[in-house]
Design a protein around this motif. Structure first.
Motif, PDB file in Angstrom:
ATOM      1  N   THR A   1       0.850  -1.151  -0.073  1.00  0.00           N
ATOM      2  CA  THR A   1      -0.052  -0.005   0.035  1.00  0.00           C
ATOM      3  C   THR A   1       0.806   1.195  -0.225  1.00  0.00           C
ATOM      4  OG1 THR A   1      -0.045   0.112   2.563  1.00  0.00           O
ATOM      5  CG2 THR A   1      -1.865  -1.264   1.141  1.00  0.00           C
ATOM      6  N   TYR A   2       0.444   2.345  -0.301  1.00  0.00           N
ATOM      7  CA  TYR A   2       0.935   3.628  -0.317  1.00  0.00           C
ATOM      8  C   TYR A   2       0.073   4.781  -0.060  1.00  0.00           C
ATOM      9  CZ  TYR A   2       3.698   7.657  -1.798  1.00  0.00           C
ATOM     10  OH  TYR A   2       4.254   8.948  -2.094  1.00  0.00           O
ATOM     11  N   TYR A   3       0.171   5.715   0.437  1.00  0.00           N
ATOM     12  CA  TYR A   3      -0.419   7.031   0.690  1.00  0.00           C
ATOM     13  C   TYR A   3       0.306   8.045   0.799  1.00  0.00           C
ATOM     14  CZ  TYR A   3      -3.356  10.468   2.602  1.00  0.00           C
ATOM     15  OH  TYR A   3      -4.336  11.887   3.038  1.00  0.00           O
ATOM     16  N   GLN A   4      -0.033   9.314  -0.142  1.00  0.00           N
ATOM     17  CA  GLN A   4       0.739  10.531   0.224  1.00  0.00           C
ATOM     18  C   GLN A   4      -0.216  11.725  -0.092  1.00  0.00           C
ATOM     19  OE1 GLN A   4       4.077  11.253   0.997  1.00  0.00           O
ATOM     20  NE2 GLN A   4       3.027  13.218   1.369  1.00  0.00           N
ATOM     21  N   ALA A   5      -0.374  12.545   0.850  1.00  0.00           N
ATOM     22  CA  ALA A   5      -1.210  13.572   0.762  1.00  0.00           C
ATOM     23  C   ALA A   5      -0.773  14.739   0.104  1.00  0.00           C
ATOM     24  CB  ALA A   5      -1.746  13.858   2.216  1.00  0.00           C
ATOM     25  N   SER A   6      -1.277  15.515  -0.799  1.00  0.00           N
ATOM     26  CA  SER A   6      -0.904  16.702  -1.446  1.00  0.00           C
ATOM     27  C   SER A   6      -0.626  17.649  -0.768  1.00  0.00           C
ATOM     28  CB  SER A   6      -1.816  17.139  -2.688  1.00  0.00           C
ATOM     29  OG  SER A   6      -3.170  17.523  -2.071  1.00  0.00           O
ATOM     30  N   ARG A   7      -1.336  17.758   0.383  1.00  0.00           N
ATOM     31  CA  ARG A   7      -1.251  19.145   1.652  1.00  0.00           C
ATOM     32  C   ARG A   7      -0.706  18.227   2.700  1.00  0.00           C
ATOM     33  NH1 ARG A   7      -6.301  22.767   0.954  1.00  0.00           N
ATOM     34  NH2 ARG A   7      -6.248  23.221  -1.557  1.00  0.00           N
ATOM     35  N   GLU A   8      -0.882  18.779   3.818  1.00  0.00           N
ATOM     36  CA  GLU A   8      -0.524  18.125   5.039  1.00  0.00           C
ATOM     37  C   GLU A   8      -1.464  16.837   5.354  1.00  0.00           C
ATOM     38  OE1 GLU A   8      -0.877  21.436   4.872  1.00  0.00           O
ATOM     39  OE2 GLU A   8       0.925  22.369   5.587  1.00  0.00           O
ATOM     40  N   ILE A   9      -2.695  17.188   5.180  1.00  0.00           N
ATOM     41  CA  ILE A   9      -3.579  16.035   5.495  1.00  0.00           C
ATOM     42  C   ILE A   9      -4.490  16.044   4.119  1.00  0.00           C
ATOM     43  CG2 ILE A   9      -3.820  16.138   8.064  1.00  0.00           C
ATOM     44  CD1 ILE A   9      -5.884  18.000   7.874  1.00  0.00           C
ATOM     45  N   GLY A  10      -4.995  14.971   3.882  1.00  0.00           N
ATOM     46  CA  GLY A  10      -5.863  14.661   2.732  1.00  0.00           C
ATOM     47  C   GLY A  10      -6.997  14.005   2.945  1.00  0.00           C
ATOM     48  N   GLY A  11      -7.743  13.315   1.737  1.00  0.00           N
ATOM     49  CA  GLY A  11      -8.999  12.566   1.545  1.00  0.00           C
ATOM     50  C   GLY A  11      -9.082  11.295   1.098  1.00  0.00           C
ATOM     51  N   ASP A  12      -7.855  10.617   0.806  1.00  0.00           N
ATOM     52  CA  ASP A  12      -7.678   9.242   0.212  1.00  0.00           C
ATOM     53  C   ASP A  12      -7.720   8.346   1.464  1.00  0.00           C
ATOM     54  OD1 ASP A  12      -7.710  10.475  -2.333  1.00  0.00           O
ATOM     55  OD2 ASP A  12      -5.901   9.735  -2.795  1.00  0.00           O
ATOM     56  N   PHE A  13      -8.103   7.030   1.345  1.00  0.00           N
ATOM     57  CA  PHE A  13      -8.020   6.014   2.158  1.00  0.00           C
ATOM     58  C   PHE A  13      -7.995   4.860   1.621  1.00  0.00           C
ATOM     59  CE2 PHE A  13     -12.500   6.832   2.657  1.00  0.00           C
ATOM     60  CZ  PHE A  13     -12.824   5.384   2.935  1.00  0.00           C
ATOM     61  N   TYR A  14      -7.550   3.773   2.258  1.00  0.00           N
ATOM     62  CA  TYR A  14      -7.652   2.202   1.841  1.00  0.00           C
ATOM     63  C   TYR A  14      -8.002   1.534   3.327  1.00  0.00           C
ATOM     64  CZ  TYR A  14      -2.911   2.427   3.500  1.00  0.00           C
ATOM     65  OH  TYR A  14      -1.565   2.537   4.036  1.00  0.00           O
ATOM     66  N   ASP A  15      -8.260   0.140   2.972  1.00  0.00           N
ATOM     67  CA  ASP A  15      -8.712  -0.336   4.098  1.00  0.00           C
ATOM     68  C   ASP A  15      -8.883  -1.868   3.788  1.00  0.00           C
ATOM     69  OD1 ASP A  15      -9.295  -0.969   6.900  1.00  0.00           O
ATOM     70  OD2 ASP A  15     -10.964   0.033   7.205  1.00  0.00           O
ATOM     71  N   MET A  16      -8.701  -2.896   4.801  1.00  0.00           N
ATOM     72  CA  MET A  16      -9.142  -4.027   4.513  1.00  0.00           C
ATOM     73  C   MET A  16      -9.778  -4.708   5.720  1.00  0.00           C
ATOM     74  SD  MET A  16      -6.260  -7.179   3.780  1.00  0.00           S
ATOM     75  CE  MET A  16      -5.569  -7.637   5.506  1.00  0.00           C
ATOM     76  N   VAL A  17     -10.743  -5.605   5.176  1.00  0.00           N
ATOM     77  CA  VAL A  17     -11.604  -6.229   6.282  1.00  0.00           C
ATOM     78  C   VAL A  17     -11.440  -8.009   6.001  1.00  0.00           C
ATOM     79  CG1 VAL A  17     -14.013  -6.580   7.266  1.00  0.00           C
ATOM     80  CG2 VAL A  17     -13.212  -4.467   6.361  1.00  0.00           C
ATOM     81  N   VAL A  18     -11.144  -8.338   7.398  1.00  0.00           N
ATOM     82  CA  VAL A  18     -10.803  -9.978   7.238  1.00  0.00           C
ATOM     83  C   VAL A  18     -12.093 -10.751   7.580  1.00  0.00           C
ATOM     84  CG1 VAL A  18      -9.458 -11.734   7.908  1.00  0.00           C
ATOM     85  CG2 VAL A  18      -8.529  -9.668   7.558  1.00  0.00           C
ATOM     86  N   HIS A  19     -12.621 -11.539   6.459  1.00  0.00           N
ATOM     87  CA  HIS A  19     -14.073 -12.061   7.049  1.00  0.00           C
ATOM     88  C   HIS A  19     -13.813 -13.432   7.522  1.00  0.00           C
ATOM     89  CE1 HIS A  19     -15.890  -8.875   4.878  1.00  0.00           C
ATOM     90  NE2 HIS A  19     -15.266  -9.236   3.817  1.00  0.00           N
ATOM     91  N   GLY A  20     -12.544 -14.429   6.879  1.00  0.00           N
ATOM     92  CA  GLY A  20     -12.053 -15.394   7.577  1.00  0.00           C
ATOM     93  C   GLY A  20     -10.681 -15.749   6.905  1.00  0.00           C
ATOM     94  N   LYS A  21     -10.292 -16.962   6.985  1.00  0.00           N
ATOM     95  CA  LYS A  21      -8.987 -17.384   6.419  1.00  0.00           C
ATOM     96  C   LYS A  21      -8.971 -17.377   5.108  1.00  0.00           C
ATOM     97  CE  LYS A  21      -9.565 -22.368   6.663  1.00  0.00           C
ATOM     98  NZ  LYS A  21      -9.054 -23.653   7.166  1.00  0.00           N
ATOM     99  N   ASP A  22     -10.132 -17.477   4.347  1.00  0.00           N
ATOM    100  CA  ASP A  22     -10.062 -17.523   2.782  1.00  0.00           C
ATOM    101  C   ASP A  22     -10.706 -16.534   2.123  1.00  0.00           C
ATOM    102  OD1 ASP A  22      -8.778 -19.970   2.875  1.00  0.00           O
ATOM    103  OD2 ASP A  22     -10.598 -21.206   3.060  1.00  0.00           O
ATOM    104  N   GLU A  23     -11.287 -15.371   2.946  1.00  0.00           N
ATOM    105  CA  GLU A  23     -11.856 -14.256   2.325  1.00  0.00           C
ATOM    106  C   GLU A  23     -11.680 -13.091   2.960  1.00  0.00           C
ATOM    107  OE1 GLU A  23     -16.340 -13.855   0.782  1.00  0.00           O
ATOM    108  OE2 GLU A  23     -16.314 -15.202   2.311  1.00  0.00           O
ATOM    109  N   VAL A  24     -11.496 -11.826   2.154  1.00  0.00           N
ATOM    110  CA  VAL A  24     -11.106 -10.638   2.680  1.00  0.00           C
ATOM    111  C   VAL A  24     -11.710  -9.789   1.726  1.00  0.00           C
ATOM    112  CG1 VAL A  24      -8.840 -11.026   3.872  1.00  0.00           C
ATOM    113  CG2 VAL A  24      -8.975 -10.425   1.337  1.00  0.00           C
TER     114      VAL A  24
END
Length: 581
Positions: A371-394
């Motif tokens: 993953t990578y994130y870089q705001a154009s200003r001090e703070i920004g509005g992009d985000f990413y996330d991951m939710v684990v549902h089980g050992k075979d599903e995310v």
């Protein structure tokens, strides 16, 4: 009267007298006295070589109307002394009246008659220090080679002492200068306001230079709240128009020279002493920035009642520059102080936002991540996330909030929290987006929106289920075909109104790669306002597609950086790369 014989006792006495002298002026006088005494002459002179003038200067004479000769100069090649400087050869003149080489203008200037003279160069360790002269034998005898040998001996001995004393004096001068500048810089470095700055600058200059009177006067003050002048020891008359006219009417003549000295017996000095502004001597220095006159530093009357010397002038010139820089910097500092709290809050917000993004593992089950994130200003509005549902599903998410800065950051935190909760409650990607949209509409009130791509990965079935909330097309690399497919779906950004979202399912093969990104990548712009675009992005992905996700991410960022060059980033950049094994 014959020349003295250089006995061992006399040599020892001469050496002792020269080496026991602690200051240059006394040393030079001692050398002159020894020369007259040993050679039995009416006078002697030591002319030091001034490299800047490329001429000889009568620093010290003995028996030759010292006051009249002091600081007179002899050009290279002019007169006997100038010839010796030019040729570095000794010269004997026993009939000065009829020798055209003699610089008779010196005699005429001081009212002296030179009958005969001898002159030798003063050289030490290959460095020309000046010349040494003996003038007019006491008994009228002619000078001879024996006198030359004695004078050369004295010159060599004196040259070593003079060079050592000059080195010591220069070292002491430099040490005193550095000490003074250190005191000033330390004092000024911790100043918090302009009034304190002016007070301390005047006080420190007064103490370091040991003077009775100091004045700082700034004429080009553009910021409110900054004092124009501060003085110690001077009366208010110093700022009167008639006094300022006396002081600065000729400033164009000395402004770039760096200083102007006014003595009490000069025409200007007489007028100023009548007004009780100084008693002995005054020195004026400009305070400049980029060769523009900002103001002046005025100092007068050393407590020792001596005149300002070279060291004083050098220190004061450096101080005037330093004070000007410090005062200018203080103006900026006063303005920047007003922004400090905002900057501090922004830094804290940026840190909080950075730590609010989840730490995605490099590997989970059969999947590899980067993953990578870089705001154009001090703070920004992009985000990413991951939710684990089980050992075979995310589920993996990437999103982009409208706008920039603090509002986007706040809305991003709300959107991220809501999405994470809703994705964990259902197996349907479209249902998760629908519920998240309803919650964001209900809770935000920001008049903002967020685009998102949600992908659910089922490793046992080798299936991808995805939905899009107005997000740009994402990449799915097919290893077998060595080509990129685009993932997209029907649905508007969340936070605008109620909406429906489509849901799609595709299969994948081991070795396929998902590249999730925000439009800060493809819309990165160079100085010619050209966009990085999909084609360059796909090429960057494919160039390292067989390597780990980290290498793919590095390739993308390198190509984007090279493309934009010196252009400022105008949007946040986020990447979420998943290799499907």
């Amino acid at each position: 009267m014959p020349t003295k014989v250089l006995t061992l006792s006399l040599i020892s006495d001469i050496t002792s007298r020269i080496n026991s002298t602690e200051d240059l002026e006394t040393l030079l006088s001692e050398i002159m006295g020894i020369t007259r005494d040993v050679l039995q002459t009416e006078g002697s002179s030591l002319l030091l070589y001034d490299k800047e003038l490329d001429a000889l200067v009568f620093n010290t004479t003995s028996g030759l109307k010292e006051e009249s000769l002091a600081h007179l100069t002899v050009p290279r090649g002019k007169g006997i002394a100038g010839m010796v400087l030019e040729t570095l050869q000794t010269e004997i003149v026993n009939d000065a009246a009829n020798d055209s080489r003699v610089f008779k203008a010196i005699d005429q200037k001081v009212g002296y008659v030179t009958r005969n003279l001898i002159c030798v160069p003063m050289i030490t360790q290959g460095e020309v220090l000046g010349v040494l002269e003996a003038v007019n034998s006491m008994d009228g005898r002619d000078f001879n080679d024996k006198d030359i040998k004695i004078l050369k001996y004295l010159s060599n001995l004196a040259g070593i002492a003079v060079r050592n004393r000059l080195l010591i004096d220069n070292l002491n001068l430099r040490a005193n200068e550095l000490n003074c500048l250190y005191q000033i810089s330390q004092a000024l470095a911790n100043i918090q306001n302009s009034e304190e700055f002016m007070d301390l600058a005047v006080k420190t200059i007064s103490e370091v230079l040991q003077v009775d009177r100091v004045s700082l006067n700034f004429e080009r003050i553009e910021k409110k709240g900054l004092p124009r002048a501060k003085s110690k020891g001077f009366s208010d008359q110093l700022l009167d128009d008639d006094v300022q006219s006396i002081l600065f009417a000729d400033k164009a003549d000395w402004m770039y020279k760096g200083f102007k000295i006014i003595s009490s017996n000069s025409p200007q000095g007489l007028l100023l002493t009548q007004k009780n502004l100084f008693q002995h001597s005054m020195i004026l220095l400009p305070i400049l920035k980029n060769k523009v006159w900002l103001g002046s530093l005025c100092v007068s009357d050393k407590t020792t009642r001596t005149r300002f010397d070279e060291m004083d002038i050098k220190i004061l010139r450096t101080l005037s520059n330093q004070v000007g820089e410090a005062y200018t910097a203080l103006q900026v500092k006063i303005q920047s102080e007003r922004l400090k709290n905002i900057d501090r809050d922004m830094q804290v917000a940026a840190m909080i936002q950075k730590h609010s993004l989840p730490v995605i593992p490099k590997q989970y089950s059969l999947l590899e991540f980067d993953t990578y994130y870089q705001a154009s200003r001090e703070i920004g509005g992009d985000f990413y996330d991951m939710v684990v549902h089980g050992k075979d599903e995310v589920s993996v998410i990437i999103a982009d909030v409208s706008g920039k800065g603090t509002p986007a950051a706040l809305f991003m935190e709300l959107s991220k929290t809501v999405l994470q909760q809703e994705v964990g409650k259902t197996t349907s990607t479209k249902e998760a987006l629908t519920r998240a949209n309803e919650t964001i509409l209900d809770k935000s009130g920001f008049l903002m929106f967020v685009t998102a791509m949600l992908v659910r990965i089922n490793m046992s079935k080798k299936e991808l289920t995805f939905s899009s909330a107005g997000h740009n097309m994402q990449f799915l690399y097919r290893k077998k075909l060595h080509k990129i497919e685009h993932l997209s779906g029907k649905g508007q950004p969340m936070g605008i109104s109620k909406a429906e979202f489509s849901e799609h399912t595709v299969t994948y093969d081991p070795g396929d790669v998902i590249v999730l990104y925000t439009d800060g990548v493809t819309e990165a712009m160079n100085t010619r306002e050209e966009l990085f675009g999909d084609d360059r992005f796909e090429a960057a992905v494919l160039s390292h597609i067989a390597e780990p996700p980290e290498a793919i991410r590095t390739s993308i960022l390198q190509k984007v950086t090279e493309f934009i060059g010196d252009a400022e980033p105008h949007d946040d950049i986020s990447l979420f790369i998943i290799r499907l094994n």
